[in-house]
Design a protein around this motif. Structure first.
Motif, PDB file in Angstrom:
ATOM      1  N   GLY A 123      -4.552   7.623   6.790  1.00 46.43           N
ATOM      2  CA  GLY A 123      -3.442   8.449   6.328  1.00 46.43           C
ATOM      3  C   GLY A 123      -2.080   7.856   6.634  1.00 46.43           C
ATOM      4  O   GLY A 123      -1.060   8.345   6.130  1.00 46.43           O
ATOM      5  N   LYS A 124      -2.033   6.785   7.454  1.00 45.16           N
ATOM      6  CA  LYS A 124      -0.768   6.118   7.765  1.00 45.16           C
ATOM      7  C   LYS A 124      -0.392   5.063   6.734  1.00 45.16           C
ATOM      8  O   LYS A 124       0.709   4.508   6.796  1.00 45.16           O
ATOM      9  N   LEU A 125      -1.297   4.777   5.820  1.00 47.11           N
ATOM     10  CA  LEU A 125      -1.042   3.719   4.833  1.00 47.11           C
ATOM     11  C   LEU A 125      -0.227   4.295   3.678  1.00 47.11           C
ATOM     12  O   LEU A 125      -0.726   4.528   2.579  1.00 47.11           O
ATOM     13  N   LYS A 126       1.049   4.517   3.918  1.00 47.47           N
ATOM     14  CA  LYS A 126       1.897   5.257   2.986  1.00 47.47           C
ATOM     15  C   LYS A 126       2.120   4.539   1.663  1.00 47.47           C
ATOM     16  O   LYS A 126       2.560   5.165   0.692  1.00 47.47           O
ATOM     17  N   SER A 127       1.831   3.242   1.598  1.00 47.15           N
ATOM     18  CA  SER A 127       2.009   2.500   0.345  1.00 47.15           C
ATOM     19  C   SER A 127       0.723   2.410  -0.465  1.00 47.15           C
ATOM     20  O   SER A 127       0.718   1.824  -1.556  1.00 47.15           O
ATOM     21  N   LEU A 128      -0.364   2.978   0.043  1.00 47.50           N
ATOM     22  CA  LEU A 128      -1.672   2.809  -0.588  1.00 47.50           C
ATOM     23  C   LEU A 128      -1.718   3.507  -1.945  1.00 47.50           C
ATOM     24  O   LEU A 128      -1.395   4.686  -2.073  1.00 47.50           O
ATOM     25  N   ARG A 129      -2.150   2.742  -2.969  1.00 48.98           N
ATOM     26  CA  ARG A 129      -2.284   3.277  -4.327  1.00 48.98           C
ATOM     27  C   ARG A 129      -3.742   3.448  -4.735  1.00 48.98           C
ATOM     28  O   ARG A 129      -4.051   4.299  -5.564  1.00 48.98           O
ATOM     29  N   GLU A 130      -4.633   2.631  -4.169  1.00 47.50           N
ATOM     30  CA  GLU A 130      -6.049   2.701  -4.531  1.00 47.50           C
ATOM     31  C   GLU A 130      -6.901   2.651  -3.266  1.00 47.50           C
ATOM     32  O   GLU A 130      -6.759   1.731  -2.459  1.00 47.50           O
ATOM     33  N   LEU A 131      -7.775   3.635  -3.115  1.00 46.73           N
ATOM     34  CA  LEU A 131      -8.747   3.657  -2.022  1.00 46.73           C
ATOM     35  C   LEU A 131     -10.124   3.784  -2.658  1.00 46.73           C
ATOM     36  O   LEU A 131     -10.501   4.847  -3.151  1.00 46.73           O
ATOM     37  N   VAL A 132     -10.867   2.677  -2.665  1.00 47.64           N
ATOM     38  CA  VAL A 132     -12.149   2.612  -3.366  1.00 47.64           C
ATOM     39  C   VAL A 132     -13.231   2.227  -2.362  1.00 47.64           C
ATOM     40  O   VAL A 132     -13.283   1.091  -1.889  1.00 47.64           O
ATOM     41  N   LEU A 133     -14.083   3.182  -2.025  1.00 44.63           N
ATOM     42  CA  LEU A 133     -15.165   2.965  -1.059  1.00 44.63           C
ATOM     43  C   LEU A 133     -16.505   3.336  -1.678  1.00 44.63           C
ATOM     44  O   LEU A 133     -17.434   3.730  -0.978  1.00 44.63           O
ATOM     45  N   ILE A 134     -16.643   3.189  -2.972  1.00 48.51           N
ATOM     46  CA  ILE A 134     -17.853   3.583  -3.682  1.00 48.51           C
ATOM     47  C   ILE A 134     -19.049   2.740  -3.243  1.00 48.51           C
ATOM     48  O   ILE A 134     -18.925   1.546  -2.972  1.00 48.51           O
ATOM     49  N   GLY A 152       1.469  -2.094   4.963  1.00 46.68           N
ATOM     50  CA  GLY A 152       1.916  -2.629   3.678  1.00 46.68           C
ATOM     51  C   GLY A 152       0.827  -2.607   2.622  1.00 46.68           C
ATOM     52  O   GLY A 152       1.054  -3.023   1.477  1.00 46.68           O
ATOM     53  N   LEU A 153      -0.356  -2.100   2.983  1.00 46.49           N
ATOM     54  CA  LEU A 153      -1.509  -2.146   2.083  1.00 46.49           C
ATOM     55  C   LEU A 153      -1.298  -1.235   0.878  1.00 46.49           C
ATOM     56  O   LEU A 153      -0.913  -0.072   1.013  1.00 46.49           O
ATOM     57  N   GLN A 154      -1.586  -1.782  -0.309  1.00 46.19           N
ATOM     58  CA  GLN A 154      -1.463  -1.024  -1.551  1.00 46.19           C
ATOM     59  C   GLN A 154      -2.814  -0.757  -2.203  1.00 46.19           C
ATOM     60  O   GLN A 154      -3.000   0.264  -2.852  1.00 46.19           O
ATOM     61  N   ARG A 155      -3.761  -1.676  -2.030  1.00 53.12           N
ATOM     62  CA  ARG A 155      -5.092  -1.509  -2.629  1.00 53.12           C
ATOM     63  C   ARG A 155      -6.148  -1.859  -1.586  1.00 53.12           C
ATOM     64  O   ARG A 155      -6.105  -2.938  -0.993  1.00 53.12           O
ATOM     65  N   LEU A 156      -7.091  -0.951  -1.374  1.00 60.65           N
ATOM     66  CA  LEU A 156      -8.198  -1.179  -0.451  1.00 60.65           C
ATOM     67  C   LEU A 156      -9.496  -0.897  -1.194  1.00 60.65           C
ATOM     68  O   LEU A 156      -9.775   0.239  -1.576  1.00 60.65           O
TER      69      LEU A 156
END
Length: 647
Positions: A108-119, A87-91
């Protein structure tokens, strides 16, 4: 049945009460508990993530929707079980230097993810190709890690991607042509890697919405594709610091919105094309290429918005055209290491807004004075500054220029020198007391200006930060060391103090600040000309009180958990007592409904096939039987046996 119904209602009530104590999906709870065990620096307390307001965790219904833990001092790796947070949308795990290891392909299974920020972490290995299946992803920021390998072609499937930043890594290989499928992308930030090969023409076309293309400081070769001229929304183009060859495409002048263009330190040849069509150009750097020998271009007069012209080592010759200084926004011209000759003459009637004219290492033989006093002119390495020149006796002069202008520093209250603060703490100039500021560096990757003492510009930046970060007035302090680095990035150090009267930021405040800066929620006003940026916090200490993490459960949390446990215990006790009473009533009811007390043994599994044993059989008188059967009426006959009729 009333007894059973009441028991059922109590069970439902118990389950409803239980749900208030555990609102989060069990899979999400298990995953977060795993992270809590594996990560050093996590300070989650409470029974349930969604119900207990865990720092950085927000929920939608029973699912964890956002995990925003920027700048928390986390240490550890990303377990593959992260893929269970579907259910994750922002990480956002940015600015946690202690997070390392590979990025798990299970993301790649986080189909609802909108933001992936690992800076700003320390992740290594390759970028998982499985990230290409995240069809909702709009922000992918992996800047400043230790990632290697190639950019997976599968990332071209991210149809909603807007922000794509993999800068400051160790990526190799070529740019995949599939990047041309990212028609919604506004930002390609691939700078400061080790990518090689040519730039595929297919990654630029008229359907794309690119605003920033940063490919500088790689190992790219081949020609600059002419298709770059099709990017109608492009405002920043950085191709410097590569090995690009051939000529600069003449149709690049079609980029009407282009504000900054850097193509320095390549192997470009041919003539410098007419760039008069770049009517919004503010910063131009063509330095250190092998262009054909030419005079100073006359089309420069059409660049009415330009602030900085850098053309060092590009085979310019002829006399310096002083009329070029009439450009109304001009701040600096850097023309060192060319063959500009003759006598330098600057008309005193022209606009004198430039602060710097750098003509070092040319062939200028003299100057016609007076020269404007408001402009720093550098002629070192020219015949005009040879031994015996009268200019050597003047200070300042073009041969002995004044020191560089001091960059802007935020005015601060003078708190004196008597206040002594502990380790990593600083004097808060608003209240002259010790506090621990949130400290870091803004790195602006394509500023459109050269002047660092423009108080108005930097005060506007401070005001913008105060408003957008929702900080207390006076919290922002732009301090020392504001400068351009060797890559022509502008570094601006910032201190942000906690609210007056407090020494430390709370963890939620730091997580919020980090997320705003890492996810590009904050953007400097365009008119200030700072351009794209990233933020780099200081790593030498945490910004919150170190002892916070060792305090365990708060008093409020302990009271809440104890109250919930007591209520649960009382409810279970009441339910047990009620069930016991109902069982006794039920047994009594069954006994009276079986007057002969016959026991067939079915319930206990002991039935042997014999006739039942009568326990406490009741005696009925003849008169009672006669009355019950209506005088043994044949209407009540139910059968006939060996001993006669049965009524």
């Amino acid at each position: 049945m009333d007894g059973y119904s009441n028991i059922l209602l109590l069970i439902i009530a118990l389950l409803c009460f239980r749900s208030t104590l555990g609102q989060t999906d069990p899979k999400d709870v298990t995953t977060l508990r795993l992270l809590q065990r594996q990560w050093k620096g996590v300070t989650w307390t409470g029974v349930d993530p969604c119900a207990s307001n865990w720092v950085g965790v927000t929920c939608s219904g029973s699912r964890v929707a956002n995990l925003l833990l920027s700048t928390m001092g986390l240490q550890g790796g990303l377990p593959p079980e992260m893929g269970y947070l579907t259910g994750l949308q922002r990480l956002d795990l940015s600015y946690n230097k202690g997070l390392n290891g590979p990025i798990p392909f299970n993301l790649g299974k986080l189909k609802s993810l909108r933001e992936l920020v690992l800076i700003g972490c320390s992740f290594s290995g390759s970028i998982p190709a499985e990230l290409g299946s995240l069809q909702q992803l709009s922000i992918l920021d992996l800047n400043s890690n230790k990632l290697g390998g190639e950019i997976p072609p599968e990332l071209g499937n991210l149809s909603k991607l807007y922000w794509f930043d993999v800068a400051n890594n160790q990526l190799t290989g070529t740019l995949p042509a599939q990047l041309g499928k990212l028609v919604r992308a506004g930002h390609f930030h691939f700078n400061k890697n080790q990518m090689s090969g040519s730039i595929p023409p297919e990654i630029f076309h008229e359907s794309m919405a690119l605003q920033h293309v940063l490919l500088d400081h790689n190992r790219l070769t081949g020609e600059i594709p002419s298709t770059v001229s099709l990017l109608k929304d492009l405002t920043v183009l950085r191709l410097d610091g590569n090995g690009l060859e051939g000529s600069l495409p003449s149709n690049i002048s079609n980029l009407k919105k282009l504000g900054e263009m850097h193509v320095s330190n390549n192997k470009l040849t041919g003539s410098i094309p007419d760039l008069s069509g770049l009517t919004n150009l503010q910063y131009l750097d063509l330095s250190n290429n092998s262009f054909d020998v030419s005079n100073f271009p006359d089309w420069f007069s059409s660049l009415q918005l330009v602030t900085t012209i850098v053309m060092e080592g590009v085979n310019l010759n002829g006399q310096f055209p002083s009329e070029s200084l009439s450009l109304p926004q001009l701040e600096a011209m850097k023309l060192a290491r060319n063959s500009i000759n003759g006598t330098l003459s600057i008309d005193s009637q022209v606009n004198q807004t430039p602060q710097l004219i750098d003509l070092e290492d040319n062939k200028i033989i003299g100057v016609i004075e007076p020269l404007p006093k408001t402009v720093t002119i550098k002629l070192m390495g020219n015949p005009a500054c040879a031994e015996g020149s009268s200019l050597l006796n003047e200070v300042p002069s073009p041969c002995n220029p004044a020191q560089n202008i001091t960059p802007y520093v935020t005015p601060m209250n003078d708190c004196g020198k008597d206040i002594k603060c502990g380790k990593q703490m600083q004097v808060d100039p608003r209240i002259c007391k010790c506090a621990m500021p949130f400290e870091g560096m803004f790195v602006f990757r394509a500023p459109s200006f050269n002047n660092l003492d423009n108080a108005s510009r930097f005060q506007s930046l401070e005001k913008s930060l105060l408003q957008n970060l929702t900080l207390t007035e006076g919290s922002i302090y732009i301090l020392c060391c504001m400068s351009f680095d060797s890559d022509n990035y502008l570094n601006v150090r910032v201190w942000i103090f906690p609210p007056p009267g407090t020494k430390y930021f709370q963890r939620p405040d730091i997580a919020k600040l980090g997320n705003i800066l890492s996810s590009q929620t904050y953007k400097p006003p365009k008119e200030l000309g700072f351009g794209p940026y990233y933020f780099s916090p200081s790593w030498d200490h945490d910004f919150f009180e170190v002892s916070e993490g060792s305090k365990g459960l708060s008093t409020r949390a302990v009271i809440g958990i104890a109250a919930a446990g007591a209520a649960m215990g009382l409810l279970i006790l009441a339910l047990g007592f009620y069930a016991f009473k109902q069982k006794k009533k039920l047994a009594k009811s069954r006994k009276t409904s079986r007057p002969f007390g016959a026991s067939w043994g079915f319930a206990s599994g002991e039935y042997s096939g014999d006739v039942p044993k009568l326990k406490g059989a009741r005696y009925f008188s003849f008169e009672e039987l006669k009355q019950a059967t209506n005088n043994f009426s044949s209407a009540n006959e139910i059968g006939c046996g060996g001993y006669g009729r049965v009524n």
